[in-house]
Scaffold this motif. Structure first.
Motif, PDB file in Angstrom:
ATOM      1  N   UNK A 132      -3.191 -16.837   5.591  1.00  9.40           N
ATOM      2  CA  UNK A 132      -3.443 -15.828   5.215  1.00  9.40           C
ATOM      3  C   UNK A 132      -4.219 -14.935   3.820  1.00  9.40           C
ATOM      4  N   UNK A 133      -4.312 -13.934   3.503  1.00  8.98           N
ATOM      5  CA  UNK A 133      -5.087 -13.237   2.188  1.00  8.98           C
ATOM      6  C   UNK A 133      -3.481 -12.287   1.802  1.00  8.98           C
ATOM      7  N   UNK A 134      -2.864 -13.108   1.102  1.00 12.04           N
ATOM      8  CA  UNK A 134      -1.726 -12.099  -0.005  1.00 12.04           C
ATOM      9  C   UNK A 134      -2.295 -11.724  -0.767  1.00 12.04           C
ATOM     10  N   UNK A 135      -2.106 -10.939  -1.642  1.00 17.57           N
ATOM     11  CA  UNK A 135      -2.627 -10.444  -2.846  1.00 17.57           C
ATOM     12  C   UNK A 135      -2.195 -11.116  -3.969  1.00 17.57           C
ATOM     13  N   UNK A 162       2.884   0.137 -13.162  1.00 17.73           N
ATOM     14  CA  UNK A 162       1.867  -0.336 -13.215  1.00 17.73           C
ATOM     15  C   UNK A 162       1.519  -1.115 -12.067  1.00 17.73           C
ATOM     16  N   UNK A 163       2.707  -1.804 -11.472  1.00 15.83           N
ATOM     17  CA  UNK A 163       2.904  -3.112 -10.522  1.00 15.83           C
ATOM     18  C   UNK A 163       2.186  -2.295  -8.770  1.00 15.83           C
ATOM     19  N   UNK A 164       2.390  -0.781  -9.035  1.00 17.79           N
ATOM     20  CA  UNK A 164       2.622  -0.055  -7.934  1.00 17.79           C
ATOM     21  C   UNK A 164       1.291   1.070  -7.739  1.00 17.79           C
ATOM     22  N   UNK A 165       0.436   0.960  -9.037  1.00 23.55           N
ATOM     23  CA  UNK A 165      -0.849   1.411  -8.902  1.00 23.55           C
ATOM     24  C   UNK A 165      -2.041   0.004  -8.732  1.00 23.55           C
ATOM     25  N   UNK A 166      -1.351  -1.135  -8.791  1.00 18.22           N
ATOM     26  CA  UNK A 166      -2.366  -2.319  -8.969  1.00 18.22           C
ATOM     27  C   UNK A 166      -1.976  -2.276  -7.155  1.00 18.22           C
ATOM     28  N   UNK A 167      -1.432  -2.398  -6.843  1.00 21.06           N
ATOM     29  CA  UNK A 167      -0.905  -2.696  -5.346  1.00 21.06           C
ATOM     30  C   UNK A 167      -1.960  -1.048  -4.237  1.00 21.06           C
ATOM     31  N   UNK A 178      -1.937  -2.675   3.301  1.00 22.49           N
ATOM     32  CA  UNK A 178      -0.444  -2.432   1.994  1.00 22.49           C
ATOM     33  C   UNK A 178       0.119  -3.601   2.648  1.00 22.49           C
ATOM     34  N   UNK A 179       0.219  -4.854   3.808  1.00 26.06           N
ATOM     35  CA  UNK A 179       1.297  -5.468   3.954  1.00 26.06           C
ATOM     36  C   UNK A 179       0.421  -6.176   3.084  1.00 26.06           C
ATOM     37  N   UNK A 180      -0.771  -6.968   3.262  1.00 32.99           N
ATOM     38  CA  UNK A 180      -0.536  -8.005   1.847  1.00 32.99           C
ATOM     39  C   UNK A 180      -0.833  -7.507   0.004  1.00 32.99           C
ATOM     40  N   UNK A 181      -0.085  -6.170  -0.175  1.00 28.29           N
ATOM     41  CA  UNK A 181       0.117  -6.398  -1.413  1.00 28.29           C
ATOM     42  C   UNK A 181       1.570  -6.000  -1.539  1.00 28.29           C
ATOM     43  N   UNK A 182       1.853  -5.484  -0.576  1.00 27.67           N
ATOM     44  CA  UNK A 182       4.008  -5.150  -0.411  1.00 27.67           C
ATOM     45  C   UNK A 182       4.164  -7.369  -0.524  1.00 27.67           C
ATOM     46  N   UNK A 183       3.477  -8.074   0.319  1.00 29.71           N
ATOM     47  CA  UNK A 183       4.029  -9.419   0.406  1.00 29.71           C
ATOM     48  C   UNK A 183       3.672 -10.179  -0.863  1.00 29.71           C
ATOM     49  N   UNK A 184       2.780  -9.894  -1.844  1.00 31.08           N
ATOM     50  CA  UNK A 184       2.246 -10.376  -3.168  1.00 31.08           C
ATOM     51  C   UNK A 184       3.374 -10.207  -3.891  1.00 31.08           C
ATOM     52  N   UNK A 185       3.911  -8.659  -3.824  1.00 31.95           N
ATOM     53  CA  UNK A 185       4.265  -8.144  -5.107  1.00 31.95           C
ATOM     54  C   UNK A 185       6.578  -8.998  -4.399  1.00 31.95           C
TER      55      UNK A 185
END
Length: 200
Positions: A132-135, A162-167, A178-185
Motif C-alpha cells: 500500500x502507498x503509505x506517505x 510543517x507536518x500538516x503542510x507536508x500532508x 488523506x488516508x495515506x498521509x494520516x497513516x504515514x503520520x
C-alpha cells in the motif's frame, strides 16, 4: 479564470512544500542537527556528522538520482509504488552501515538514536509500501517533528505545522490520499518516539 489561477498558486505552493520538506531534505538536516548537538569540537562534528550524512542522505539520494536518470524510477519521490522497494532497501542498507560505523566511532547515544529512527521509520515504510502507498513524506516529517520535540523541548511543537503542510501538499498534488498521509503520520510518531527514547 480566478479558480484556475487559485488552483495554479495552490499547486505551486504544494510543490514547493513537497520539495523543501522532502524526506531527502529531512534526512540531510537531522544528522547534522544531531551531530551539532553532541559534538564538543569541529573534529567530532565532521567525523560523526559526516559519517551520518554520507550513509543516511548522500548515498540514498544518489541512488534515487541515478535511478531517475536511468529511467528505472519515475521521479525522485518515486510516485510509482511498485518502484519503491529497491531504492528503499538500498537506503536501509546504507543507513545500517552508517549505524555500524557510528557505533564503532562511539558516537553519542543521541546521534545514534536519531539515525536509528531513520532506519526504523524507513523499514516500516518499506514494509507497508510493498502492499500500500503509505506517505513516506508524512512519515518522515512526523518522525522528524517528534525527535525535535524530544531533543529540544516543547517549543519545537511548532514543527507540527510543517507536518500538516507536508500532508496537505501531498494530497493537493494528488500523489496521496488523506488516508495515506494520516497513516504515514500515525506511523512516524510512535516509531520515532519509542526508538529515540529507548536508546537515549
Amino acid at each position: 479564470m480566478r479558480a484556475t489561477m487559485e488552483r495554479a498558486v495552490s499547486t505551486r505552493l504544494a510543490r514547493l512544500l513537497t520539495e523543501v520538506l522532502a524526506p531527502g531534505v529531512l534526512v540531510t538536516t537531522m544528522p547534522l542537527l544531531g551531530a551539532a548537538r553532541v559534538s564538543h569540537d569541529l573534529r567530532q562534528f565532521l567525523l560523526w556528522g559526516g559519517t551520518a550524512l554520507l550513509f543516511c542522505a548522500v548515498i540514498p539520494i544518489a541512488v534515487l538520482v541515478h535511478g531517475v536518470r536511468r529511467g528505472t524510477l519515475s521521479d525522485r519521490h518515486v510516485g510509482d509504488r511498485t518502484q519503491r522497494a529497491r531504492p528503499l532497501l538500498t537506503g536501509l542498507a546504507s543507513v545500517a552501515v552508517g549505524l555500524a560505523l557510528l557505533a564503532a566511532l562511539r558516537a553519542p547515544a543521541v546521534l545514534f538514536a536519531m539515525i536509528l529512527v531513520i532506519f526504523v521509520v524507513g523499514a516500516a515504510c518499506t514494509v507497508v509500501n510493498h502492499w500500500w502507498k503509505l506517505s513516506i513524506h508524512a512519515a518522515c516529517a512526523a518522525a522528524t517533528a517528534t525527535v525535535l520535540v524530544l531533543l529540544f523541548g516543547p517549543a519545537l511543537h511548532l514543527g507540527w505545522v510543517l507536518v500538516a503542510a507536508v500532508a496537505w501538499s501531498r494530497v493537493e498534488l494528488r500523489d496521496h490520499t488523506w488516508t495515506q498521509v494520516v497513516a504515514g503520520t500515525l506511523a512516524g510518531v510512535p516509531l520515532a518516539a519509542a526508538t529515540f527514547l529507548a536508546v537515549t
